[in-house]
Design a protein around this motif. Structure first.
Motif: not given
Ligand code: NZQ
Ligand code: ZN
Length: 392
Positions: A40-42, A99-100, A103, A139, A148, A150, A161, A180, A183, A199, A269
Protein backbone atom coordinates in the motif's frame (compact mmCIF):
# COMPACT_ATOMS: atom_id res chain seq x y z
CA UNK A 1 9.57 -40.05 13.53
CA UNK A 2 8.17 -39.79 10.03
CA UNK A 3 10.17 -39.64 6.79
CA UNK A 4 10.41 -36.13 5.40
CA UNK A 5 11.54 -33.98 2.47
CA UNK A 6 13.31 -30.76 3.30
CA UNK A 7 13.52 -28.44 0.30
CA UNK A 8 14.67 -24.85 0.75
CA UNK A 9 16.01 -23.64 -2.60
CA UNK A 10 15.90 -19.93 -1.70
CA UNK A 11 19.22 -18.07 -1.73
CA UNK A 12 19.19 -15.86 1.38
CA UNK A 13 21.16 -12.62 1.25
CA UNK A 14 21.04 -11.25 4.77
CA UNK A 15 22.33 -8.02 6.31
CA UNK A 16 22.71 -4.27 5.98
CA UNK A 17 22.28 -2.69 2.53
CA UNK A 18 21.74 -6.07 0.88
CA UNK A 19 18.98 -4.56 -1.28
CA UNK A 20 21.80 -2.99 -3.33
CA UNK A 21 22.50 -6.49 -4.71
CA UNK A 22 19.05 -6.91 -6.24
CA UNK A 23 20.11 -6.35 -9.88
CA UNK A 24 22.95 -8.88 -9.63
CA UNK A 25 20.61 -11.43 -8.10
CA UNK A 26 17.96 -10.94 -10.78
CA UNK A 27 20.62 -11.45 -13.45
CA UNK A 28 21.96 -14.51 -11.64
CA UNK A 29 18.50 -16.08 -11.80
CA UNK A 30 17.88 -15.13 -15.42
CA UNK A 31 15.33 -12.31 -15.10
CA UNK A 32 15.20 -9.91 -18.04
CA UNK A 33 11.81 -8.19 -17.69
CA UNK A 34 10.61 -7.64 -14.15
CA UNK A 35 7.31 -6.95 -12.41
CA UNK A 36 8.03 -5.14 -9.15
CA UNK A 37 5.05 -5.87 -6.91
CA UNK A 38 4.47 -4.06 -3.62
CA UNK A 39 1.84 -3.12 -1.04
CA UNK A 40 0.00 0.00 0.00
CA UNK A 41 2.89 2.43 -0.14
CA UNK A 42 5.26 1.91 2.80
CA UNK A 43 8.06 1.09 0.35
CA UNK A 44 7.36 4.35 -1.51
CA UNK A 45 7.41 6.39 1.71
CA UNK A 46 10.59 4.75 2.99
CA UNK A 47 12.42 5.38 -0.30
CA UNK A 48 13.12 1.65 -0.77
CA UNK A 49 11.20 1.39 -4.05
CA UNK A 50 13.13 4.31 -5.54
CA UNK A 51 16.45 2.74 -4.51
CA UNK A 52 15.40 -0.55 -6.12
CA UNK A 53 14.23 1.03 -9.39
CA UNK A 54 17.40 3.17 -9.56
CA UNK A 55 19.51 0.03 -9.12
CA UNK A 56 17.65 -1.77 -11.91
CA UNK A 57 17.91 1.28 -14.19
CA UNK A 58 21.65 1.44 -13.63
CA UNK A 59 21.96 -2.27 -14.42
CA UNK A 60 19.90 -1.88 -17.61
CA UNK A 61 17.15 -4.23 -16.39
CA UNK A 62 13.71 -3.23 -17.63
CA UNK A 63 10.70 -3.41 -15.32
CA UNK A 64 7.08 -2.47 -14.71
CA UNK A 65 5.59 -1.79 -11.29
CA UNK A 66 2.32 -2.74 -9.64
CA UNK A 67 1.49 -1.59 -6.11
CA UNK A 68 -1.65 -2.00 -4.05
CA UNK A 69 -1.39 -5.46 -2.46
CA UNK A 70 -3.42 -5.00 0.72
CA UNK A 71 -3.00 -7.02 3.94
CA UNK A 72 -5.05 -10.18 3.25
CA UNK A 73 -4.30 -9.59 -0.47
CA UNK A 74 -7.13 -9.61 -2.98
CA UNK A 75 -7.72 -11.78 -6.01
CA UNK A 76 -8.74 -8.76 -8.11
CA UNK A 77 -5.23 -7.32 -8.03
CA UNK A 78 -3.81 -10.75 -8.84
CA UNK A 79 -5.87 -10.82 -12.06
CA UNK A 80 -4.61 -7.31 -12.87
CA UNK A 81 -1.02 -8.43 -12.31
CA UNK A 82 -1.45 -11.47 -14.55
CA UNK A 83 -2.74 -9.30 -17.40
CA UNK A 84 0.10 -6.80 -16.93
CA UNK A 85 2.75 -9.54 -16.97
CA UNK A 86 1.32 -11.08 -20.15
CA UNK A 87 1.10 -7.71 -21.89
CA UNK A 88 4.65 -6.72 -20.90
CA UNK A 89 6.25 -10.16 -21.37
CA UNK A 90 7.44 -10.23 -17.78
CA UNK A 91 9.69 -13.20 -17.01
CA UNK A 92 10.60 -12.51 -13.36
CA UNK A 93 8.66 -11.23 -10.33
CA UNK A 94 10.18 -9.08 -7.61
CA UNK A 95 8.05 -8.70 -4.49
CA UNK A 96 9.10 -5.77 -2.29
CA UNK A 97 7.25 -5.87 1.02
CA UNK A 98 5.67 -8.35 3.40
CA UNK A 99 3.67 -11.54 3.15
CA UNK A 100 0.83 -9.82 1.35
CA UNK A 101 2.95 -8.48 -1.53
CA UNK A 102 4.87 -11.78 -1.73
CA UNK A 103 1.73 -13.94 -1.72
CA UNK A 104 0.07 -11.73 -4.30
CA UNK A 105 3.20 -12.01 -6.49
CA UNK A 106 3.16 -15.81 -6.13
CA UNK A 107 -0.48 -15.89 -7.24
CA UNK A 108 0.36 -13.68 -10.23
CA UNK A 109 3.19 -16.10 -11.03
CA UNK A 110 0.80 -19.06 -11.03
CA UNK A 111 -1.66 -17.16 -13.19
CA UNK A 112 0.97 -16.37 -15.83
CA UNK A 113 2.49 -19.86 -15.90
CA UNK A 114 -0.84 -21.74 -16.08
CA UNK A 115 -3.91 -21.52 -18.30
CA UNK A 116 -7.36 -20.92 -16.78
CA UNK A 117 -8.52 -19.25 -13.59
CA UNK A 118 -5.77 -18.95 -10.96
CA UNK A 119 -8.40 -19.19 -8.18
CA UNK A 120 -8.84 -22.88 -9.09
CA UNK A 121 -5.59 -23.62 -7.23
CA UNK A 122 -6.79 -21.85 -4.07
CA UNK A 123 -10.17 -23.55 -4.43
CA UNK A 124 -8.53 -27.02 -4.45
CA UNK A 125 -9.82 -27.71 -7.97
CA UNK A 126 -6.45 -28.48 -9.62
CA UNK A 127 -2.68 -28.29 -9.15
CA UNK A 128 -0.35 -25.74 -10.73
CA UNK A 129 2.24 -26.95 -13.22
CA UNK A 130 4.60 -24.01 -12.67
CA UNK A 131 5.05 -20.43 -11.49
CA UNK A 132 7.04 -17.47 -12.77
CA UNK A 133 10.37 -17.19 -10.90
CA UNK A 134 10.23 -14.88 -7.91
CA UNK A 135 12.68 -12.81 -5.88
CA UNK A 136 11.87 -11.01 -2.63
CA UNK A 137 13.02 -7.94 -0.74
CA UNK A 138 11.47 -8.42 2.69
CA UNK A 139 10.26 -5.46 4.75
CA UNK A 140 8.48 -7.23 7.65
CA UNK A 141 9.48 -10.34 9.56
CA UNK A 142 6.28 -12.36 9.92
CA UNK A 143 4.86 -14.87 7.48
CA UNK A 144 8.03 -16.57 6.27
CA UNK A 145 6.57 -16.36 2.76
CA UNK A 146 10.07 -15.39 1.56
CA UNK A 147 11.10 -19.06 2.02
CA UNK A 148 7.77 -20.88 2.26
CA UNK A 149 5.86 -22.72 -0.46
CA UNK A 150 2.60 -20.96 0.47
CA UNK A 151 0.49 -18.12 -0.79
CA UNK A 152 -2.74 -16.91 0.85
CA UNK A 153 -5.27 -14.91 -1.18
CA UNK A 154 -8.72 -13.49 -0.41
CA UNK A 155 -11.46 -13.67 -3.02
CA UNK A 156 -13.53 -10.52 -2.54
CA UNK A 157 -16.77 -12.22 -3.56
CA UNK A 158 -17.91 -14.07 -0.41
CA UNK A 159 -14.77 -12.93 1.46
CA UNK A 160 -13.13 -16.33 1.07
CA UNK A 161 -9.50 -16.49 2.22
CA UNK A 162 -7.61 -19.56 1.04
CA UNK A 163 -4.02 -20.76 0.82
CA UNK A 164 -2.26 -22.71 -1.89
CA UNK A 165 1.11 -24.40 -1.48
CA UNK A 166 3.57 -25.76 -4.02
CA UNK A 167 7.34 -25.75 -4.38
CA UNK A 168 7.00 -23.90 -7.71
CA UNK A 169 6.40 -20.68 -5.77
CA UNK A 170 9.47 -20.82 -3.55
CA UNK A 171 11.48 -17.63 -4.01
CA UNK A 172 14.76 -17.89 -5.96
CA UNK A 173 16.28 -15.33 -3.62
CA UNK A 174 15.30 -13.41 -0.52
CA UNK A 175 17.03 -10.17 0.41
CA UNK A 176 16.70 -9.63 4.15
CA UNK A 177 18.00 -6.40 5.59
CA UNK A 178 16.78 -6.09 9.21
CA UNK A 179 17.12 -2.29 8.94
CA UNK A 180 14.24 -2.25 6.45
CA UNK A 181 11.88 -3.40 9.22
CA UNK A 182 12.66 -0.41 11.45
CA UNK A 183 9.90 1.73 9.89
CA UNK A 184 7.23 -0.78 10.95
CA UNK A 185 4.47 0.35 13.33
CA UNK A 186 4.93 -1.37 16.72
CA UNK A 187 1.66 -3.23 16.22
CA UNK A 188 2.92 -4.84 12.99
CA UNK A 189 6.22 -5.81 14.63
CA UNK A 190 4.27 -7.58 17.40
CA UNK A 191 1.91 -9.21 14.88
CA UNK A 192 4.97 -10.49 13.02
CA UNK A 193 6.53 -11.99 16.16
CA UNK A 194 3.23 -13.69 16.96
CA UNK A 195 2.94 -15.19 13.48
CA UNK A 196 6.55 -16.42 13.54
CA UNK A 197 6.05 -18.19 16.86
CA UNK A 198 2.75 -19.65 15.68
CA UNK A 199 4.32 -21.19 12.56
CA UNK A 200 6.60 -23.18 14.84
CA UNK A 201 3.87 -23.88 17.42
CA UNK A 202 1.58 -25.27 14.71
CA UNK A 203 4.31 -27.82 13.99
CA UNK A 204 5.08 -28.39 17.69
CA UNK A 205 1.61 -29.26 19.04
CA UNK A 206 1.20 -32.56 17.24
CA UNK A 207 0.45 -36.14 18.08
CA UNK A 208 3.01 -37.86 15.96
CA UNK A 209 6.62 -38.20 14.93
CA UNK A 210 8.34 -35.56 16.99
CA UNK A 211 12.15 -35.60 16.92
CA UNK A 212 14.49 -34.39 19.65
CA UNK A 213 16.52 -32.27 17.21
CA UNK A 214 13.39 -30.66 15.74
CA UNK A 215 12.00 -29.94 19.21
CA UNK A 216 15.29 -28.36 20.28
CA UNK A 217 15.30 -26.10 17.19
CA UNK A 218 11.66 -25.20 17.72
CA UNK A 219 12.01 -24.43 21.41
CA UNK A 220 15.16 -22.36 20.79
CA UNK A 221 13.39 -20.40 18.07
CA UNK A 222 10.35 -19.77 20.28
CA UNK A 223 12.48 -18.60 23.21
CA UNK A 224 14.49 -16.32 20.92
CA UNK A 225 11.46 -14.63 19.36
CA UNK A 226 9.72 -14.29 22.73
CA UNK A 227 12.75 -12.53 24.19
CA UNK A 228 13.42 -10.29 21.20
CA UNK A 229 9.77 -9.30 20.77
CA UNK A 230 9.97 -7.69 24.20
CA UNK A 231 13.29 -6.02 23.34
CA UNK A 232 11.69 -4.55 20.20
CA UNK A 233 8.65 -3.36 22.16
CA UNK A 234 11.01 -1.18 24.22
CA UNK A 235 13.67 -0.50 21.61
CA UNK A 236 12.24 -0.78 18.07
CA UNK A 237 15.50 0.31 16.40
CA UNK A 238 17.56 -2.48 17.98
CA UNK A 239 19.33 -3.99 14.94
CA UNK A 240 20.34 -7.26 16.59
CA UNK A 241 16.82 -7.93 17.84
CA UNK A 242 15.43 -7.09 14.36
CA UNK A 243 17.94 -9.55 12.86
CA UNK A 244 17.10 -12.35 15.31
CA UNK A 245 13.39 -11.99 14.59
CA UNK A 246 13.86 -11.71 10.83
CA UNK A 247 15.89 -14.88 10.53
CA UNK A 248 13.56 -16.69 12.93
CA UNK A 249 10.67 -15.73 10.63
CA UNK A 250 12.20 -17.59 7.71
CA UNK A 251 13.26 -20.63 9.74
CA UNK A 252 9.83 -20.87 11.37
CA UNK A 253 8.11 -21.44 8.03
CA UNK A 254 10.65 -23.02 5.68
CA UNK A 255 9.94 -26.49 7.06
CA UNK A 256 12.90 -26.74 9.45
CA UNK A 257 10.84 -26.85 12.63
CA UNK A 258 8.55 -29.54 11.25
CA UNK A 259 11.06 -32.16 10.08
CA UNK A 260 10.05 -35.63 11.24
CA UNK A 261 6.61 -34.79 12.59
CA UNK A 262 3.21 -35.53 11.10
CA UNK A 263 2.92 -32.22 9.23
CA UNK A 264 1.60 -30.12 12.10
CA UNK A 265 -1.77 -29.09 13.46
CA UNK A 266 -2.50 -25.79 11.62
CA UNK A 267 -6.00 -25.32 13.02
CA UNK A 268 -5.18 -21.98 14.70
CA UNK A 269 -4.21 -20.73 11.24
CA UNK A 270 -7.32 -22.12 9.60
CA UNK A 271 -9.54 -20.56 12.27
CA UNK A 272 -7.71 -17.23 11.87
CA UNK A 273 -8.00 -17.22 8.10
CA UNK A 274 -11.78 -16.98 8.47
CA UNK A 275 -11.35 -13.97 10.79
CA UNK A 276 -8.96 -12.38 8.30
CA UNK A 277 -11.36 -13.03 5.42
CA UNK A 278 -14.45 -11.70 7.20
CA UNK A 279 -13.07 -8.85 9.32
CA UNK A 280 -9.80 -8.03 7.54
CA UNK A 281 -7.80 -8.22 10.80
CA UNK A 282 -4.00 -8.38 10.87
CA UNK A 283 -3.03 -12.05 10.61
CA UNK A 284 -0.74 -12.15 13.68
CA UNK A 285 -3.29 -10.41 15.92
CA UNK A 286 -6.00 -12.80 14.75
CA UNK A 287 -3.79 -15.76 15.67
CA UNK A 288 -3.13 -14.39 19.17
CA UNK A 289 -6.86 -13.78 19.69
CA UNK A 290 -7.85 -17.37 18.87
CA UNK A 291 -4.89 -19.39 20.19
CA UNK A 292 -5.81 -19.53 23.89
CA UNK A 293 -9.30 -20.85 23.13
CA UNK A 294 -7.90 -23.43 20.72
CA UNK A 295 -5.22 -24.46 23.23
CA UNK A 296 -7.68 -25.01 26.10
CA UNK A 297 -9.99 -26.97 23.80
CA UNK A 298 -7.29 -29.40 22.56
CA UNK A 299 -4.90 -29.49 25.54
CA UNK A 300 -5.96 -32.77 27.08
CA UNK A 301 -5.57 -34.61 23.77
CA UNK A 302 -1.98 -33.44 23.44
CA UNK A 303 -0.91 -33.13 27.05
CA UNK A 304 2.77 -34.19 26.82
CA UNK A 305 3.44 -31.53 24.20
CA UNK A 306 1.66 -28.77 26.14
CA UNK A 307 3.61 -29.72 29.28
CA UNK A 308 6.92 -29.71 27.37
CA UNK A 309 6.07 -26.32 25.89
CA UNK A 310 5.19 -24.91 29.32
CA UNK A 311 8.46 -26.02 30.89
CA UNK A 312 10.92 -25.59 28.00
CA UNK A 313 9.53 -22.43 26.38
CA UNK A 314 7.42 -20.60 28.95
CA UNK A 315 9.65 -21.33 31.99
CA UNK A 316 6.84 -22.92 34.01
CA UNK A 317 8.12 -24.92 37.00
CA UNK A 318 7.85 -28.70 36.53
CA UNK A 319 5.64 -29.08 39.62
CA UNK A 320 2.04 -30.31 39.91
CA UNK A 321 -0.04 -32.45 37.58
CA UNK A 322 0.61 -32.47 33.83
CA UNK A 323 -2.68 -30.68 33.32
CA UNK A 324 -1.82 -27.93 35.79
CA UNK A 325 1.58 -27.39 34.18
CA UNK A 326 0.07 -27.34 30.67
CA UNK A 327 -2.54 -24.80 31.71
CA UNK A 328 0.09 -22.56 33.28
CA UNK A 329 1.97 -22.68 29.98
CA UNK A 330 -1.11 -21.47 28.09
CA UNK A 331 -1.66 -18.69 30.63
CA UNK A 332 2.00 -17.67 30.39
CA UNK A 333 1.68 -17.47 26.61
CA UNK A 334 -1.38 -15.23 26.94
CA UNK A 335 0.54 -13.03 29.41
CA UNK A 336 3.27 -12.76 26.82
CA UNK A 337 0.75 -11.70 24.14
CA UNK A 338 -0.59 -9.02 26.49
CA UNK A 339 2.95 -7.85 27.21
CA UNK A 340 3.48 -7.07 23.51
CA UNK A 341 -0.03 -5.59 23.13
CA UNK A 342 -1.52 -8.50 21.25
CA UNK A 343 -5.16 -9.51 21.87
CA UNK A 344 -6.12 -12.75 23.64
CA UNK A 345 -9.76 -12.84 22.52
CA UNK A 346 -11.97 -11.45 19.75
CA UNK A 347 -13.15 -8.49 21.82
CA UNK A 348 -9.57 -7.34 22.32
CA UNK A 349 -9.02 -7.94 18.59
CA UNK A 350 -11.78 -5.40 17.99
CA UNK A 351 -14.39 -7.68 16.43
CA UNK A 352 -17.78 -8.56 17.86
CA UNK A 353 -19.27 -11.38 15.79
CA UNK A 354 -22.94 -12.35 16.02
CA UNK A 355 -23.84 -16.00 16.62
CA UNK A 356 -24.74 -16.21 12.90
CA UNK A 357 -21.28 -14.96 11.96
CA UNK A 358 -19.62 -17.50 14.27
CA UNK A 359 -21.65 -20.24 12.59
CA UNK A 360 -20.69 -18.89 9.16
CA UNK A 361 -16.98 -18.85 10.04
CA UNK A 362 -17.08 -22.38 11.47
CA UNK A 363 -18.86 -23.60 8.36
CA UNK A 364 -16.45 -21.91 5.94
CA UNK A 365 -13.52 -23.17 7.98
CA UNK A 366 -14.80 -26.75 7.91
CA UNK A 367 -15.41 -26.54 4.15
CA UNK A 368 -11.93 -25.04 3.71
CA UNK A 369 -10.25 -28.00 5.45
CA UNK A 370 -12.41 -30.62 3.78
CA UNK A 371 -14.56 -31.39 6.85
CA UNK A 372 -12.13 -31.85 9.71
CA UNK A 373 -8.48 -31.28 10.49
CA UNK A 374 -5.88 -31.07 13.28
CA UNK A 375 -3.13 -33.10 14.90
CA UNK A 376 -3.18 -31.98 18.55
CA UNK A 377 -6.88 -32.85 18.23
CA UNK A 378 -8.93 -33.41 15.11
CA UNK A 379 -11.58 -30.67 14.91
CA UNK A 380 -14.90 -30.88 13.09
CA UNK A 381 -17.29 -28.01 12.38
CA UNK A 382 -18.93 -28.28 15.81
CA UNK A 383 -15.56 -28.12 17.56
CA UNK A 384 -14.57 -25.10 15.45
CA UNK A 385 -17.76 -23.34 16.50
CA UNK A 386 -17.05 -24.12 20.17
CA UNK A 387 -13.59 -22.55 19.86
CA UNK A 388 -14.96 -19.43 18.13
CA UNK A 389 -17.61 -19.11 20.86
CA UNK A 390 -14.98 -19.46 23.60
CA UNK A 391 -12.81 -16.80 21.98
CA UNK A 392 -15.33 -13.94 22.14
O1 NZQ B 1 1.14 -2.37 2.40
P1 NZQ B 1 2.23 -1.51 2.96
O2 NZQ B 1 2.03 -0.07 2.72
O3 NZQ B 1 3.59 -2.00 2.54
O4 NZQ B 1 2.14 -1.63 4.57
C1 NZQ B 1 2.26 -2.86 5.24
C2 NZQ B 1 0.93 -3.36 5.81
O5 NZQ B 1 0.10 -2.30 6.14
C3 NZQ B 1 3.05 -2.64 6.50
N1 NZQ B 1 4.50 -2.74 6.30
C4 NZQ B 1 5.21 -3.79 5.83
N2 NZQ B 1 6.52 -3.52 5.88
C5 NZQ B 1 6.65 -2.27 6.40
C6 NZQ B 1 5.36 -1.77 6.65
N3 NZQ B 1 5.14 -0.54 7.17
C7 NZQ B 1 6.22 0.21 7.45
N4 NZQ B 1 7.50 -0.22 7.25
C8 NZQ B 1 7.74 -1.46 6.74
N5 NZQ B 1 9.02 -1.88 6.60
O6 NZQ B 1 2.67 -3.66 7.39
C9 NZQ B 1 1.33 -4.05 7.09
C10 NZQ B 1 1.28 -5.56 6.99
O7 NZQ B 1 1.95 -6.02 5.84
P2 NZQ B 1 1.63 -7.47 5.28
O8 NZQ B 1 2.49 -7.75 4.11
O9 NZQ B 1 0.16 -7.62 5.12
O10 NZQ B 1 2.05 -8.38 6.55
P3 NZQ B 1 2.44 -9.86 6.69
O11 NZQ B 1 3.83 -10.07 6.24
O12 NZQ B 1 2.10 -10.21 8.07
O13 NZQ B 1 1.50 -10.66 5.66
C11 NZQ B 1 0.20 -11.05 6.02
C12 NZQ B 1 -0.44 -11.92 4.95
O14 NZQ B 1 0.32 -13.13 4.72
C13 NZQ B 1 -0.53 -14.27 4.94
C14 NZQ B 1 -1.52 -13.75 5.94
O15 NZQ B 1 -2.67 -14.56 6.03
C15 NZQ B 1 -1.82 -12.38 5.39
O16 NZQ B 1 -2.68 -12.44 4.28
N6 NZQ B 1 0.27 -15.44 5.32
C16 NZQ B 1 1.11 -15.95 4.40
C17 NZQ B 1 1.86 -17.10 4.64
C18 NZQ B 1 2.77 -17.65 3.62
N7 NZQ B 1 2.71 -17.17 2.39
O17 NZQ B 1 3.56 -18.56 3.88
C19 NZQ B 1 1.79 -17.81 5.91
C20 NZQ B 1 1.12 -17.05 6.98
O18 NZQ B 1 0.63 -17.95 7.95
C21 NZQ B 1 0.02 -16.13 6.55
O19 NZQ B 1 -1.23 -16.80 6.46
ZN1 ZN C 1 0.85 -17.32 9.83
Amino acid sequence: MFDFNYYTPTKVVFGKNTEAKVADLIKEFGGTKILIHYGGGSVVRSGLLKRVTDTLDEAGISFVTLGGAVPNPHLGLVYEGIELCKKENVDFLLAVGGGSAIDSAKAIGYGVANEGDVWDFYDYKRQAAGCLPLGVILTIAATGSEMSDSSVITKEEGLVKRGYSSDFSRARFAIMNPELTMTLPDYQTACGCTDIMMHTMERYFTNGGNMEITDALAEGLLRTVKKNAVILRDDPKNYDARAEVMWAGSLAHNGLTGCGNDGGDWMTHKLEHELGGLYDVAHGAGLAAIWGSWARYVMNDCLPRFKKFAVNVMDVADKGTDEEIALKGIEAMEDFYRSINMPTNLRELGVDPTEEELIEMAHKCAVGVGGEMGSAKVLNEEAMLSIYRASI
